[in-house]
Design a protein around this motif. Structure first.
Motif, PDB file in Angstrom:
ATOM      1  N   ASP A 166      37.097  38.917  51.247  1.00  0.00           N
ATOM      2  CA  ASP A 166      38.483  38.498  51.454  1.00  0.00           C
ATOM      3  C   ASP A 166      39.085  39.362  52.562  1.00  0.00           C
ATOM      4  N   GLU A 167      39.802  38.731  53.488  1.00  0.00           N
ATOM      5  CA  GLU A 167      40.420  39.471  54.597  1.00  0.00           C
ATOM      6  C   GLU A 167      41.328  40.593  54.118  1.00  0.00           C
ATOM      7  N   LYS A 168      42.041  40.351  53.038  1.00  0.00           N
ATOM      8  CA  LYS A 168      43.018  41.324  52.550  1.00  0.00           C
ATOM      9  C   LYS A 168      42.368  42.425  51.727  1.00  0.00           C
ATOM     10  N   ASN A 187      44.877  31.353  44.960  1.00  0.00           N
ATOM     11  CA  ASN A 187      43.751  31.033  45.840  1.00  0.00           C
ATOM     12  C   ASN A 187      43.505  29.545  45.736  1.00  0.00           C
ATOM     13  N   GLY A 239      41.494  28.951  59.589  1.00  0.00           N
ATOM     14  CA  GLY A 239      42.508  29.712  58.874  1.00  0.00           C
ATOM     15  C   GLY A 239      42.082  30.197  57.502  1.00  0.00           C
ATOM     16  N   LEU A 240      40.812  30.082  57.171  1.00  0.00           N
ATOM     17  CA  LEU A 240      40.348  30.561  55.872  1.00  0.00           C
ATOM     18  C   LEU A 240      40.337  32.086  55.854  1.00  0.00           C
ATOM     19  N   THR A 241      40.644  32.651  54.715  1.00  0.00           N
ATOM     20  CA  THR A 241      40.697  34.112  54.616  1.00  0.00           C
ATOM     21  C   THR A 241      39.666  34.675  53.639  1.00  0.00           C
ATOM     22  N   SER A 242      39.059  33.835  52.804  1.00  0.00           N
ATOM     23  CA  SER A 242      38.117  34.316  51.789  1.00  0.00           C
ATOM     24  C   SER A 242      36.983  33.326  51.605  1.00  0.00           C
ATOM     25  N   LYS A 287      41.918  29.835  51.271  1.00  0.00           N
ATOM     26  CA  LYS A 287      42.986  30.340  52.113  1.00  0.00           C
ATOM     27  C   LYS A 287      43.906  31.075  51.162  1.00  0.00           C
ATOM     28  N   PHE A 288      43.890  32.381  51.236  1.00  0.00           N
ATOM     29  CA  PHE A 288      44.610  33.204  50.267  1.00  0.00           C
ATOM     30  C   PHE A 288      46.085  33.272  50.616  1.00  0.00           C
ATOM     31  N   ASP A 289      46.904  33.038  49.601  1.00  0.00           N
ATOM     32  CA  ASP A 289      48.309  33.395  49.702  1.00  0.00           C
ATOM     33  C   ASP A 289      48.624  34.178  48.438  1.00  0.00           C
ATOM     34  N   CYS A 338      35.328  28.390  49.680  1.00  0.00           N
ATOM     35  CA  CYS A 338      36.167  29.045  50.683  1.00  0.00           C
ATOM     36  C   CYS A 338      37.626  28.914  50.269  1.00  0.00           C
TER      37      CYS A 338
END
Length: 148
Positions: free
Chosen positions: A100-102, A39, A48-51, A33-35, A31
């Motif tokens: 991935d959310e994005k 990654n 708060g995980l995004t992927s 948290k993408f910024d 898992c």
């Protein structure tokens, strides 16, 4: 244990039953948290995980016995060689898929050490007796073990 972990366990069992999961490896889930910079893997239970990504190590190994019984039956230079060899051929492929959310659904093929697809072959002379004769000379080698 998260739903992602349960899915990894189910994938692991299914691929083992089919026979295409690499020996000694398991399906894992990572898992993130993408910024925009990187990654960073996180615990899958963190908020708060995004992927998330499932990593599947696919591969097989085949052993082929290749006994060598070689003879040149010549009146001037007779030669005979007997030995047991084996050829091991293996392949592996690292497949990852996730969401991935994005960017949405994705596939990843980045394997260990940057190798996406790996094929290897190994020829071995097993710990056996090797017998050879040339003209009137005969030789026997015991406890020979060669890997090529």
């Amino acid at each position: 244990m998260t739903i992602a972990d349960v899915l990894a366990i189910e994938l692991n069992g299914t691929l083992k039953n089919v026979g295409i999961l690499q020996t000694g490896k398991e399906v894992t889930v990572t898992c993130f948290k993408f910024d925009d910079a990187d990654n960073v893997p996180q615990d899958c239970s963190d908020a708060g995980l995004t992927s998330l990504q499932w990593n599947i190590p696919i591969g097989q190994e085949f052993d082929i016995p290749l006994p060598i019984d070689f003879e040149i039956d010549s009146a001037t230079l007779p030669l005979r060689l007997e030995l047991n060899t084996a050829l091991t051929i293996s392949w592996s492929f690292s497949l990852g898929f996730g969401y991935d959310e994005k960017d949405g659904f994705f596939l990843a093929t980045d394997g260990e050490d940057g190798k996406e697809f790996l094929v290897s072959a190994q020829l071995s002379v097993e710990d056996e007796n090797v017998k050879a004769s040339l003209l009137f000379l005969e030789a026997q080698i015991n406890s020979l073990n060669i890997l090529v």
